[in-house]
Scaffold this motif. Structure first.
Motif, PDB file in Angstrom:
ATOM      1  N   PHE A 197       0.835  -1.189   0.000  1.00 15.13           N
ATOM      2  CA  PHE A 197       0.000   0.000   0.000  1.00 15.13           C
ATOM      3  C   PHE A 197       0.878   1.250   0.000  1.00 15.13           C
ATOM      4  N   GLN A 198       0.393   2.298  -0.634  1.00 19.60           N
ATOM      5  CA  GLN A 198       1.152   3.537  -0.717  1.00 19.60           C
ATOM      6  C   GLN A 198       1.441   4.080   0.683  1.00 19.60           C
ATOM      7  N   LYS A 199       2.700   4.392   0.941  1.00 15.18           N
ATOM      8  CA  LYS A 199       3.095   4.908   2.250  1.00 15.18           C
ATOM      9  C   LYS A 199       2.574   6.334   2.421  1.00 15.18           C
ATOM     10  N   THR A 200       1.949   6.574   3.554  1.00 14.86           N
ATOM     11  CA  THR A 200       1.398   7.898   3.823  1.00 14.86           C
ATOM     12  C   THR A 200       2.492   8.865   4.244  1.00 14.86           C
ATOM     13  N   ALA A 201       2.176  10.149   4.196  1.00 16.07           N
ATOM     14  CA  ALA A 201       3.105  11.159   4.687  1.00 16.07           C
ATOM     15  C   ALA A 201       3.286  10.992   6.197  1.00 16.07           C
ATOM     16  N   ALA A 202       4.485  11.284   6.681  1.00 17.26           N
ATOM     17  CA  ALA A 202       4.778  11.196   8.112  1.00 17.26           C
ATOM     18  C   ALA A 202       5.281  12.546   8.604  1.00 17.26           C
ATOM     19  N   ALA A 245       0.387  18.463  10.657  1.00 15.23           N
ATOM     20  CA  ALA A 245       0.207  17.701   9.420  1.00 15.23           C
ATOM     21  C   ALA A 245      -0.255  18.599   8.274  1.00 15.23           C
ATOM     22  N   ASP A 246       0.205  18.273   7.094  1.00 17.64           N
ATOM     23  CA  ASP A 246      -0.267  18.941   5.880  1.00 17.64           C
ATOM     24  C   ASP A 246      -1.732  18.558   5.673  1.00 17.64           C
ATOM     25  N   GLN A 303      -0.229  15.175   1.669  1.00 13.02           N
ATOM     26  CA  GLN A 303       0.747  14.864   0.632  1.00 13.02           C
ATOM     27  C   GLN A 303       2.199  15.018   1.081  1.00 13.02           C
ATOM     28  N   THR A 304       2.442  15.922   2.018  1.00 10.28           N
ATOM     29  CA  THR A 304       3.826  16.231   2.376  1.00 10.28           C
ATOM     30  C   THR A 304       4.068  16.074   3.867  1.00 10.28           C
ATOM     31  N   GLY A 305       5.337  15.942   4.223  1.00 14.08           N
ATOM     32  CA  GLY A 305       5.744  15.821   5.617  1.00 14.08           C
ATOM     33  C   GLY A 305       7.203  16.143   5.811  1.00 14.08           C
ATOM     34  N   ALA A 306       8.000  16.027   4.726  1.00  9.97           N
ATOM     35  CA  ALA A 306       9.433  16.276   4.824  1.00  9.97           C
ATOM     36  C   ALA A 306       9.739  17.731   5.142  1.00  9.97           C
ATOM     37  N   PHE A 307       8.789  18.636   4.878  1.00  9.11           N
ATOM     38  CA  PHE A 307       9.006  20.059   5.138  1.00  9.11           C
ATOM     39  C   PHE A 307       9.208  20.331   6.631  1.00  9.11           C
ATOM     40  N   GLY A 308       8.806  19.404   7.488  1.00 10.42           N
ATOM     41  CA  GLY A 308       8.928  19.612   8.922  1.00 10.42           C
ATOM     42  C   GLY A 308      10.284  19.269   9.489  1.00 10.42           C
ATOM     43  N   ASN A 309      11.154  18.617   8.722  1.00  6.32           N
ATOM     44  CA  ASN A 309      12.484  18.273   9.210  1.00  6.32           C
ATOM     45  C   ASN A 309      13.342  19.526   9.321  1.00  6.32           C
ATOM     46  N   CYS A 310      14.075  19.658  10.405  1.00  2.00           N
ATOM     47  CA  CYS A 310      14.974  20.803  10.567  1.00  2.00           C
ATOM     48  C   CYS A 310      16.059  20.444  11.575  1.00  2.00           C
ATOM     49  N   ALA A 311      17.104  21.242  11.597  1.00  9.52           N
ATOM     50  CA  ALA A 311      18.267  20.939  12.415  1.00  9.52           C
ATOM     51  C   ALA A 311      18.151  21.513  13.818  1.00  9.52           C
ATOM     52  N   GLU A 312      18.903  20.924  14.731  1.00  8.09           N
ATOM     53  CA  GLU A 312      19.018  21.462  16.075  1.00  8.09           C
ATOM     54  C   GLU A 312      19.484  22.910  16.007  1.00  8.09           C
ATOM     55  N   GLY A 313      18.903  23.773  16.832  1.00  7.57           N
ATOM     56  CA  GLY A 313      19.259  25.181  16.823  1.00  7.57           C
ATOM     57  C   GLY A 313      18.342  26.058  15.991  1.00  7.57           C
ATOM     58  N   THR A 314      17.427  25.442  15.248  1.00 10.21           N
ATOM     59  CA  THR A 314      16.468  26.219  14.457  1.00 10.21           C
ATOM     60  C   THR A 314      15.586  27.057  15.379  1.00 10.21           C
ATOM     61  N   THR A 328      13.207  15.108  13.029  1.00  7.29           N
ATOM     62  CA  THR A 328      13.427  14.084  12.023  1.00  7.29           C
ATOM     63  C   THR A 328      12.166  13.252  11.819  1.00  7.29           C
ATOM     64  N   GLY A 329      12.201  12.411  10.798  1.00  8.13           N
ATOM     65  CA  GLY A 329      11.108  11.466  10.559  1.00  8.13           C
ATOM     66  C   GLY A 329      10.044  11.957   9.613  1.00  8.13           C
ATOM     67  N   GLY A 330      10.102  13.222   9.199  1.00  5.51           N
ATOM     68  CA  GLY A 330       9.107  13.722   8.264  1.00  5.51           C
ATOM     69  C   GLY A 330       9.330  13.160   6.872  1.00  5.51           C
ATOM     70  N   ALA A 331       8.273  12.710   6.228  1.00  5.81           N
ATOM     71  CA  ALA A 331       8.389  12.130   4.888  1.00  5.81           C
ATOM     72  C   ALA A 331       7.143  12.453   4.085  1.00  5.81           C
ATOM     73  N   ASP A 332       7.334  12.700   2.794  1.00  8.56           N
ATOM     74  CA  ASP A 332       6.198  12.953   1.902  1.00  8.56           C
ATOM     75  C   ASP A 332       5.505  11.643   1.558  1.00  8.56           C
ATOM     76  N   ILE A 333       4.288  11.752   1.040  1.00  3.22           N
ATOM     77  CA  ILE A 333       3.577  10.564   0.585  1.00  3.22           C
ATOM     78  C   ILE A 333       4.394   9.864  -0.489  1.00  3.22           C
ATOM     79  N   GLU A 334       4.341   8.557  -0.520  1.00  2.70           N
ATOM     80  CA  GLU A 334       5.151   7.782  -1.459  1.00  2.70           C
ATOM     81  C   GLU A 334       4.789   8.122  -2.897  1.00  2.70           C
ATOM     82  N   SER A 335       5.808   8.294  -3.723  1.00  2.73           N
ATOM     83  CA  SER A 335       5.575   8.626  -5.129  1.00  2.73           C
ATOM     84  C   SER A 335       5.095   7.389  -5.895  1.00  2.73           C
TER      85      SER A 335
END
Length: 363
Positions: free
Chosen positions: A65-70, A121-122, A126-137, A159-166
């Motif tokens: 099954f298509q992986k959902t955004a995380a 959550a978006d 559809q998206t989730g990778a936009f939430g990843n950022c580095a320590e100190g942000t 960490t752990g943010g991921a977009d919906i599977e293409s």
């Protein structure tokens, strides 16, 4: 037009302004659309050329099954007055306006408060990778709280943010499922289970990697953890409910371990592990005329080969042929005449390590 001419003896449908010419063009367009639709139907009739909802249905037949955004998770810290509370559910905002929410109550101690948080959550899913950022942000409280300063920062990486599977990635996993019949826990089954976890882009299994009865599963999160070179974050270990080892995995690695735990054979002790980077230095000669852009393209070419052929196990691809890198570099315009003087032999894959680009010298 030929059919009209043959069916109506003496007519001339090729005349520019004849009614038959207009009728012929209209019919030709209709027939072209019909055959195009039939061609599309034929493509959906087999898994390898299917698309859209038909791809999803073919994949579902193999329990793929298509992986959902995380959504990404981490922790934030704000200065404050000792004893003041930062409640769970407090909205906070990243410096660029992206919204997050705290997920547990926290109290100011020693002049600051640290709380776990998750990226909002978006709404489209559809998206989730936009939430990843580095320590100190930089982060800001979205609502004022007495005794806690509004300006803070990320105390850990998010960490752990991921977009919906293409669709392409779903197609790859589906075809892998059709080509590899489940064997009740063979080496390929562990790879299939790991790849179903949101964020996982590559996976390998090493049977008996930590001794008889163990299975070591290595994973990469090339998009979700792009800021860390794609390497999963957390501590190597086993699933939360695995009672045979006290070493529990954390963060990305725990998500993989817990997902596999529900699928694995009862007798296997599965370790979810991150491969260690293995930097490979390169030396090129005959490159005095290369521009900075050409050198960047060469590094990208090496990375592309490593992405395809690098592995932290040796049971699939024991070595990376140097000729593969040479051919990729040779395909780049303006690189004629180069010689790779180091490494001088094929690059071996090492158990537990993943080849990465080390220092690259151009002379």
């Amino acid at each position: 037009m030929q059919d009209i001419a043959a069916g109506l003896q003496g007519s001339d449908p090729l005349l520019r302004f004849s009614n038959l010419n207009i009728t012929g063009v209209a019919l030709a367009n209709l027939i072209n659309a019909v055959y195009g639709y039939l061609d599309w139907i034929a493509q959906q009739a087999v898994p390898i050329t299917s698309s859209g909802e038909y791809l999803a249905m073919w994949a579902a037949l193999k329990n793929v099954f298509q992986k959902t955004a995380a959504q990404s998770t981490g922790a934030v810290t704000f200065p404050g007055t000792n004893g003041e509370d930062l409640p769970s559910g407090t909205p906070i905002t990243r410096g660029d306006g992206v919204g997050y929410t705290t997920t547990a109550d926290a109290t100011v101690s020693a002049g600051s408060v640290t709380a776990p948080a998750i990226c909002n959550a978006d709404p489209t899913g559809q998206t989730g990778a936009f939430g990843n950022c580095a320590e100190g942000t930089t982060f800001t409280l979205a609502t004022a709280i007495d005794g806690i300063q509004s300006g803070g920062m990320a105390s850990t990486d998010f960490t752990g943010g991921a977009d919906i599977e293409s669709p392409d990635d779903l197609m790859t996993r589906m075809l892998q499922a059709y080509q590899n019949v489940p064997q009740g826990g063979d080496a390929q089954d562990y790879v299939t289970w790991a790849l179903a976890v949101p964020g996982v882009t590559r996976a390998w299994s090493n049977p008996s990697g930590f001794g008889v009865g163990t299975v070591v599963v290595y994973t990469m999160f090339d998009v979700a953890e792009a800021g860390d070179g794609g390497f999963p974050q957390g501590v190597n270990g086993v699933a939360t409910n695995e009672a045979r080892s006290p070493t529990k995995a954390t963060e990305d690695l725990l998500a993989v371990a817990n997902a596999i735990f529900t699928e694995q054979p009862a007798t296997a002790l599965v370790w979810s592990c991150a491969p260690a980077p293995n930097p490979i230095p390169f030396t090129f000669t005959g490159t005095s005329e290369w521009s900075a852009a050409t050198k960047a393209d060469v590094k990208d070419a090496i990375a592309s080969v490593f992405l395809q052929y690098g592995a932290p196990v040796t049971n699939t691809i024991p070595t990376i042929a140097l000729s593969l890198i040479e051919s990729e570099v040779a395909a780049i315009a303006g690189t004629e005449g180069f010689v790779i003087t180091s490494p001088a032999v094929n690059i071996p894959n090492v158990i537990g390590q993943l080849p990465t680009i080390g220092t690259v010298s151009f002379t």
